[in-house]
Design an enzyme around this catalytic site. Structure first.
Site, PDB file in Angstrom:
ATOM      1  N   ASP A 365     -11.752 -16.859   6.801  1.00 46.77           N
ATOM      2  CA  ASP A 365     -10.339 -17.213   6.657  1.00 46.77           C
ATOM      3  C   ASP A 365      -9.692 -17.480   8.020  1.00 46.77           C
ATOM      4  OD1 ASP A 365      -7.863 -17.598   5.516  1.00 46.77           O
ATOM      5  OD2 ASP A 365      -7.774 -15.635   4.552  1.00 46.77           O
ATOM      6  N   ARG A 441      -1.110 -10.078  -3.097  1.00 45.51           N
ATOM      7  CA  ARG A 441      -1.687 -10.507  -1.820  1.00 45.51           C
ATOM      8  C   ARG A 441      -0.964 -11.753  -1.296  1.00 45.51           C
ATOM      9  NH1 ARG A 441      -7.485  -8.536  -1.215  1.00 45.51           N
ATOM     10  NH2 ARG A 441      -7.639 -10.236   0.277  1.00 45.51           N
ATOM     11  N   ASP A 476     -13.933 -17.669  -2.504  1.00 44.18           N
ATOM     12  CA  ASP A 476     -13.270 -16.392  -2.771  1.00 44.18           C
ATOM     13  C   ASP A 476     -12.224 -16.537  -3.878  1.00 44.18           C
ATOM     14  OD1 ASP A 476     -12.842 -13.680  -2.434  1.00 44.18           O
ATOM     15  OD2 ASP A 476     -12.514 -13.821  -0.270  1.00 44.18           O
ATOM     16  N   ASP A 546     -16.561  -5.349  -1.039  1.00 44.36           N
ATOM     17  CA  ASP A 546     -15.977  -5.272   0.298  1.00 44.36           C
ATOM     18  C   ASP A 546     -16.362  -3.972   1.000  1.00 44.36           C
ATOM     19  OD1 ASP A 546     -14.786  -7.714   0.124  1.00 44.36           O
ATOM     20  OD2 ASP A 546     -12.755  -6.975  -0.226  1.00 44.36           O
TER      21      ASP A 546
END
Length: 731
Positions: A365, A441, A476, A546
């Site tokens: 990202d 988010r 993602d 994660d």
């Protein structure tokens, strides 16, 4: 014909020979009206009773011949229940008093909700059976499809419903399959649940009359539960022996699987689209196809079931099938840079990654649009002009000169409110007019069910791949749905969003793979929130979690591989977890799947680079066995022993890799031998430590496969985060 099955001239038999020589057969005996689906060492059978109901007859080990199977009347009504309720129907409609979970619920335009499905015909094509059911009075047809995998015997079940009438029909529930197992007192259900950074928790519970429901209502597969299950028999089934029935749903949207006993003690299982917030108006002549439910059986315990599923996924689900190449060692830049991405910084990381043998450099990202934080830029898939004034080409060329492929992170299903895309098309996100647009988010979900949104996402990614030499995409998906409205559709059609969204996701991935055949894809959803046999038809690998703590990942990876193969399971070294875990231990944990490196290389010492280079080179020597070999969980990392032991054996049994991992092992812990499995008993294997070090006293330099499996090896480990890996090579 295999196992002597021969019904003579009365039988219709179609068979398919698999690549390995295994055979799948679909056999129909018109005298008994029984279908037998045989593949591998398993068999799935169903039959038509005198009234035309299709009943489940057998699911388990292959029966051979003769097999006196027949569908007959039920055992009588249970008290006040209707007489047909107790039939083990293969796919029942909600009608005629049937109250176990039906395959389909409908409402006709006149308000009638009674649906009774009976046999209407069938067709056999190779290893595929098409079985047609029809309502007793209305022109509603359901076609069941069964595909038998020759190598594993896995049966892939799906259904298509067709409205043959002149008025619309509302579907309130439509499943992929329902299954029935006969009464036994000791069935036990296994399934996996979790949450972010704590995925892949195994649950085991007796099957009772209170149904256990595993589901996602979130629009995607989710962490909350995974669409996989297994059934075994408590006290009879172990890791390597006893019966196991297992299955997994191939769907990346909202789903549901239910398992419970009926009034006669039989186990009934049902799975498919989640009926939560589901409705589908089936117009005249229209059809709807369910997801595919893949099920199998093993006589060789939970380990045998897992190995069958691994072979099935590797050979029949993954995009490249049996041609799938070993996963490349990759480096990902996220933990080193976060959003602080620069061309010079990425080039410096690429040089460091290449020096330790990395084969694929992935920029995460922060490379596009106004993406300086997670509050802006999503949806604008062009390189940042300030960070990459000349585009991505200089960086990609640098990576290529270093001998690596270039990969890129994207999240194309999402959008920030602060983005050029949202400012131009605020109507493209899921929404209910006049209601809040809830952000999670700092992002909203694009309504991929819309054709214009689908085409825009496809065009943006196609342009990115066409203009740049990108060989890998990390796709993602970082939030679940809220306000799943589709105001552009008629009120009765808005809930199609649950199906059309996923269909269009698959369409984009399939089209990108067609246009760019050399590009590989990884499915990611804030970790393991989108792992299923649907997305794996279009993705080469998945992001497991994660949570990259090396010890916690051992349990996650052990459970993950109960359902999915190591070939798709990405495992990284990072700085997560206890800082006392050495870099060697982190590598040994991550080398048990597809190896990735996510550490901040800018913070490494020269010794770290030497360690990593040696471990990467060692992994390349064994990765084919790890990713595509037979997996044996010798001792699970569940806290019952001070060690966990995992063994990977190559298909030809020429190589085996044994990972022996400890955690907080006490000085006085007794150390017993670990008995290996799956080796060539008559072969002689030379042992070597994966890091090239000296063999421990309890490991012989050479021994027969029989010796390793009956006497085993002893490796005493002491202290925090101790681990070794032993490579066995047949001489």
């Amino acid at each position: 014909m295999r196992r002597g099955i021969n019904f003579g001239a009365l039988c219709l038999v179609a068979s398919v020979l698999g690549a390995t020589g295994a055979r799948a057969e679909v056999i129909y005996d018109p005298a008994t009206r029984v279908f037998r689906l045989v593949g591998g060492e398993t068999e799935y059978d169903l039959g038509i009773d005198p009234e035309g109901y299709v009943q489940s007859l057998h699911w388990g080990a292959a029966l051979g011949a003769p097999a006196p199977l027949a569908a007959g009347p039920g055992a009588g009504a249970a008290g006040p229940d209707a007489p047909h309720q107790n039939l083990p129907q293969e796919f029942a409609g909600q009608g005629e008093g049937f109250v176990p979970e039906p395959g389909i619920k409908v409402a006709f335009s006149d308000g009638n909700r009674d649906l009774v499905l009976r046999y209407a015909g069938h067709r056999i094509a190779g290893n595929t059976l098409f079985l047609e059911l029809r309502d007793i009075a209305r022109p509603l047809l359901v076609t069941l499809r069964y595909d038998v995998d020759p190598a594993t015997g896995v049966v892939s079940r799906s259904a298509v419903v067709r409205n043959g009438g002149k008025a619309s029909v509302r579907l309130d529930q439509f499943l992929s399959a329902t299954f029935t197992l006969p009464y036994q007192p000791d069935y036990r259900l296994s399934y996996m649940t979790g949450r972010h950074a704590s995925e892949w928790t195994m649950n085991r519970t007796p099957v009772t009359g209170a149904a256990t429901v595993m589901e996602s209502r979130r629009g995607s597969t989710s962490y909350h539960a995974n669409p996989w299950f297994s059934l075994d028999r408590e006290g009879l089934t172990t890791e390597e022996s006893g019966p196991v029935w297992f299955g997994a749903l191939g769907w990346s949207g909202s789903w549901r699987i239910g398992v419970g006993r009926d009034l006669f003690g039989r186990v009934r299982m049902a799975g498919g689209f989640n009926p939560y917030d589901f409705a589908w108006t089936l117009k005249p002549g229209e059809t709807l196809e369910s997801p595919v439910f893949h099920v199998g059986y093993s006589d060789h315990g939970r380990g045998g079931a897992a190995r069958l599923m691994h072979r099935f996924v590797n050979g029949s689900i993954l995009p490249e099938g049996s041609r799938t190449r070993p996963r490349k060692v990759l480096y990902n830049s996220w933990e080193a840079t976060g959003f602080d991405v620069t061309e010079a910084g990425q080039m410096a990381l690429a040089e460091k990654a290449a020096s330790i043998g990395v084969e694929r450099f992935v920029m995460d990202d922060g490379w596009f649009g106004a993406r300086d934080s997670d509050r802006a830029g999503l949806g604008d898939w062009s390189p940042s002009r300030t960070k990459f004034p000349n585009g991505l080409k200089p960086l990609i060329d640098k990576v290529a000169r270093l001998g690596m492929e270039f990969g890129l992170w994207v999240e194309p299903e999402m959008v920030n409110a602060d983005s050029a895309l949202y400012r131009a098309h605020p109507d493209w996100v899921m929404n209910f007019p006049g209601r809040p647009r809830t952000e999670a988010r700092n992002q909203l979900v694009l309504n991929l069910a819309r054709t214009d949104v689908r085409d825009h996402v496809l065009a943006a990614l196609d342009r990115l791949l066409s203009e740049n030499n990108i060989r890998f995409i990390k796709w993602d998906y970082n939030r679940t749905w809220s306000e799943p409205g589709w105001p552009e559709r008629a009120a009765g059609d808005q809930q199609r969003i649950y199906v059309d969204y996923v269909r269009n996701l698959y369409f984009i991935l399939a089209e990108l793979r067609r246009r760019h055949p050399g590009v590989e894809f990884e499915a990611c959803s804030s970790g393991g929130g989108r792992v299923d046999l649907g997305i794996l038809r279009y993705s080469d690998q998945v992001w497991t979690s994660d949570n990259t703590d090396p010890f916690e990942r051992l349990a996650m990876q052990g459970n993950f591989t109960s359902a999915y193969p190591a070939s798709v399971m990405m495992a990284w070294t990072t700085e997560w977890g206890d800082p006392g875990a050495s870099l060697e231990y982190r590598f040994l944990s991550a080398m048990q799947g597809g190896l990735g490196i996510g550490n901040d290389l800018n913070a490494w010492t020269p010794q770290d680079f030497r360690t990593a280079k040696a471990m990467v080179a060692a992994y390349k020597r064994v990765r084919a066995t790890v990713q595509h070999g037979e997996l044996y969980r010798l001792a699970p990392p569940d806290g019952t022993t001070p060690y966990s032991d995992t063994l990977y054996v190559a298909a030809d049994r020429a190589q085996a890799v044994w990972f022996h991992m400890g955690h907080s092992v006490a000085v006085r812990d007794n150390v017993g031998p670990v008995l290996l499995r799956g080796l060539d008993a008559d072969g002689v294997y030379a042992a070597a430590m994966i890091d090239g070090g000296a063999l421990p006293e309890g490991i012989p330099a050479k021994a027969s496969g029989a010796w390793w499996m009956s006497r085993g090896g002893v490796v005493p480990l002491k202290g925090q985060y101790a681990g070794v890996a032993v490579v066995l090579s047949r001489q």
